[in-house]
Design an enzyme around this catalytic site. Structure first.
Site, PDB file in Angstrom:
ATOM      1  N   GLU A  30     -58.358  -5.661 -42.361  1.00 36.77           N
ATOM      2  CA  GLU A  30     -59.205  -6.866 -42.314  1.00 36.77           C
ATOM      3  C   GLU A  30     -58.548  -8.061 -43.006  1.00 36.77           C
ATOM      4  O   GLU A  30     -59.212  -9.022 -43.392  1.00 36.77           O
ATOM      5  CB  GLU A  30     -60.562  -6.560 -42.945  1.00 36.77           C
ATOM      6  CG  GLU A  30     -61.345  -5.464 -42.223  1.00 36.77           C
ATOM      7  CD  GLU A  30     -62.228  -5.968 -41.082  1.00 36.77           C
ATOM      8  OE1 GLU A  30     -62.835  -7.040 -41.213  1.00 36.77           O
ATOM      9  OE2 GLU A  30     -62.309  -5.264 -40.052  1.00 36.77           O
ATOM     10  N   HIS A  39     -66.583  -6.785 -47.280  1.00 37.33           N
ATOM     11  CA  HIS A  39     -65.205  -7.091 -47.673  1.00 37.33           C
ATOM     12  C   HIS A  39     -65.206  -7.239 -49.187  1.00 37.33           C
ATOM     13  O   HIS A  39     -66.186  -7.718 -49.761  1.00 37.33           O
ATOM     14  CB  HIS A  39     -64.719  -8.429 -47.082  1.00 37.33           C
ATOM     15  CG  HIS A  39     -64.474  -8.402 -45.623  1.00 37.33           C
ATOM     16  ND1 HIS A  39     -64.890  -9.411 -44.794  1.00 37.33           N
ATOM     17  CD2 HIS A  39     -63.851  -7.511 -44.832  1.00 37.33           C
ATOM     18  CE1 HIS A  39     -64.524  -9.142 -43.548  1.00 37.33           C
ATOM     19  NE2 HIS A  39     -63.894  -7.991 -43.549  1.00 37.33           N
ATOM     20  N   CYS A  89     -64.254 -16.919 -47.313  1.00 40.52           N
ATOM     21  CA  CYS A  89     -64.032 -16.298 -45.989  1.00 40.52           C
ATOM     22  C   CYS A  89     -63.384 -17.281 -45.032  1.00 40.52           C
ATOM     23  O   CYS A  89     -62.652 -16.888 -44.124  1.00 40.52           O
ATOM     24  CB  CYS A  89     -65.349 -15.884 -45.348  1.00 40.52           C
ATOM     25  SG  CYS A  89     -66.299 -14.712 -46.289  1.00 40.52           S
TER      26      CYS A  89
HETATM   27  O1  SUG Z   1     -66.558 -10.057 -40.023  1.00 42.21           O
HETATM   28  N1  SUG Z   1     -69.266 -12.218 -39.523  1.00 42.21           N
HETATM   29  C1  SUG Z   1     -67.985 -11.971 -40.150  1.00 42.21           C
HETATM   30  C2  SUG Z   1     -67.948 -12.607 -41.516  1.00 42.21           C
HETATM   31  C3  SUG Z   1     -66.584 -12.495 -42.148  1.00 42.21           C
HETATM   32  C4  SUG Z   1     -66.565 -12.897 -43.582  1.00 42.21           C
HETATM   33  N2  SUG Z   1     -65.268 -12.826 -44.093  1.00 42.21           N
HETATM   34  C5  SUG Z   1     -64.930 -12.447 -45.353  1.00 42.21           C
HETATM   35  N3  SUG Z   1     -65.784 -11.872 -46.156  1.00 42.21           N
HETATM   36  N4  SUG Z   1     -63.727 -12.632 -45.716  1.00 42.21           N
HETATM   37  C6  SUG Z   1     -67.696 -10.474 -40.265  1.00 42.21           C
HETATM   38  O2  SUG Z   1     -68.618  -9.725 -40.618  1.00 42.21           O
HETATM   39  C7  SUG Z   1     -70.818 -12.291 -37.657  1.00 42.21           C
HETATM   40  C8  SUG Z   1     -70.827 -12.522 -36.155  1.00 42.21           C
HETATM   41  C9  SUG Z   1     -72.167 -12.361 -35.519  1.00 42.21           C
HETATM   42  O3  SUG Z   1     -72.885 -11.434 -35.870  1.00 42.21           O
HETATM   43  O4  SUG Z   1     -72.518 -13.173 -34.626  1.00 42.21           O
HETATM   44  C10 SUG Z   1     -69.447 -11.996 -38.208  1.00 42.21           C
HETATM   45  O5  SUG Z   1     -68.560 -11.604 -37.493  1.00 42.21           O
END
Ligand code: SUG
Length: 452
Positions: free
Chosen positions: A176, A252, A375
């Site tokens: 990730e 994460h 993020c």
């Molecule tokens: O991978 N949300 C992302 C958020 C990523 C956050 N990144 C870090 N913490 N570095 C994920 O969970 C939501 C998309 C949706 O449900 O429409 C989403 O992909």
């Protein structure tokens, strides 16, 4: 040319199809806001405003373009046939989630785009990049090909930049990106301690795993990246996430800890065997940098894991200012909770750490999908010489900021409902927006539709 080394934050621009589809299992905010109405224009403008705040603080800020969505190539690969509209209609009939996955603007969360090692840490003295394969979530797994292309485009000098392909797409190597990676150092130019955090060791069947939600990053993936990036094993540590924290919504590790230079802010429950994990960090850091790591531990009594996840306190960006002090770039959600805003004020007032100011940012559109300030950015530590070898069109200036605000206002919708994904106009608007963006950023024809 002076050869100052600086951290550059590259933020993912929010794409025109930003929507809430509840695709990210284990990400509480995204699950809670599934199928609510989004505002792509507000989302991109909020992201740009955050970038401008960093630029105004005297930091170098880069921009990463959104990905082409809907990603019809993925649907064609899954057997859908016909015109673009026919493919979209057929995918919607098959599964609304599949359709929203190929429309997701999830590449905005650039912390997941790749893991990056600066030249001070690598044996060949090059900056190394490995785009994340993101295979745990389908909608994110389709990001890696374009991410690799964009990174090669921006960091194009082979003598200075080494690009590895995403890791093999197998569950054992689920990766990730930088969301589970921190680099701690005495100054950006000196060799750093590379701290990788993983949720599961895929070859260890005896391991305690989260009971509800997936552990997205594997030890095997992190180890492979450390090898590929030619890191010094003596300056690399691997810490395990606490499975309970994953079940509490820490999908994460950057939802439970953040590091910058010699400072590490973390939640007491972030790691398995936290005492030992922190001792490892401290000892290795002192050995490499000949100074003490400033550890700021937040206890569960003070901020529960639930409050940490709701406020995204630990997903703040911790940045070094031109005067050498540090600032926290925190989401408004942390200001709105007394527990977290009090804590941040206390940290700022405490002279035993270099954090001197807080800037709260409104990125609510991203936050509703579980994406906080940290993020949205990919950190790349570059010397002045290396930065001179990168594509210059992606660095934010006041002029570029104004141009991008104008661009967003003319191409982005201010309302998107799940049913709107079927609207052929949305597809056309999205293409026109991305086409115009490549002109603005001087990126050339990077999108599939520009190459057809
Ligand atoms: O991978 N949300 C992302 C958020 C990523 C956050 N990144 C870090 N913490 N570095 C994920 O969970 C939501 C998309 C949706 O449900 O429409 C989403 O992909």
């Amino acid at each position: 040319m002076n050869n100052t080394t600086l951290e550059v934050n590259f933020d993912g621009l929010v794409g025109p199809t930003h929507n809430y589809a509840g695709l990210a299992y284990g990400n509480p905010a995204a699950m809670e806001h599934a199928y609510s109405v989004s505002n792509p224009r507000a989302a991109v403008l909020q992201g740009l405003e955050k970038m401008k705040i960093l630029m105004d603080l005297g930091l170098i800020q880069g921009v990463l373009p959104p990905q082409e969505r809907p990603h019809l190539k993925t649907l064609r690969g899954l057997g859908f046939r016909g015109s673009d509209s026919e493919i979209i209609q057929a995918a919607a009939r098959e599964s609304p989630s599949l359709l929203s996955a190929v429309f997701s603007a999830s590449s905005m969360w650039a912390a997941n785009a790749a893991t990056v090692a600066p030249s001070a840490d690598t044996q060949d003295g090059r900056v190394h990049f490995t785009p994340a394969n993101l295979i745990t979530q389908f909608h994110r797994s389709i990001e890696s090909e374009f991410t690799a292309r964009v990174l090669k485009h921006i960091f194009l000098d082979e003598a200075a930049f080494a690009h590895h392909p995403p890791l093999i797409r197998a569950l054992h190597f689920s990766d990730e990106g930088a969301a589970n990676h921190s680099r701690l150092c005495s100054s950006h130019s000196s060799k750093g301690l590379q701290a990788f955090v993983y949720g599961r060791a895929a070859f260890d069947f005896s391991e305690i795993l989260p009971k509800v939600f997936p552990a997205r990053q594997t030890l095997e993936a992190s180890s492979a990246i450390a090898r590929l990036h030619l890191l010094d094993p003596g300056a690399t540590v691997f810490l395990k996430q606490n499975p309970e924290s994953i079940d509490a919504g820490v999908f994460h590790n950057d939802v439970a800890s953040v590091g910058n230079q010699n400072v590490f802010l973390y939640h007491e429950q972030a790691f398995t065997d936290a005492r030992q994990a922190v001792r490892d960090l401290k000892t290795s850091f002192s050995r490499i940098s000949e100074q003490d790591l400033v550890l700021i531990e937040v206890s569960s009594n003070r901020v529960s894991l639930q409050d940490a996840v709701q406020s995204y306190l630990f997903n703040s960006q911790l940045v070094t200012l031109p005067n050498g002090g540090m600032s926290v770039i925190a989401p408004y959600e942390s200001a709105e909770k007394l527990i977290t805003s009090d804590l941040l004020s206390e940290i700022t007032a405490d002279n035993s750490n270099p954090i001197e100011s807080i800037h709260y940012v409104d990125i609510r559109q991203s936050m509703k999908n579980g994406g906080g300030p940290a993020c949205l950015r990919l950190r790349v530590v570059l010397t002045e010489k290396e930065r001179a070898l990168t594509h210059q069109g992606v660095y934010l200036t006041l002029e570029l900021y104004r141009e991008l605000v104008g661009w967003a206002n003319s191409y982005y919708r201010d309302r998107l409902e799940p049913g709107d994904l079927l609207d052929p106009e949305l597809r056309m608007e999205s293409k026109s927006a991305l086409d115009a963006l490549t002109e603005i950023l001087g990126l050339g024809s990077i999108y599939e539709f520009q190459r057809e």
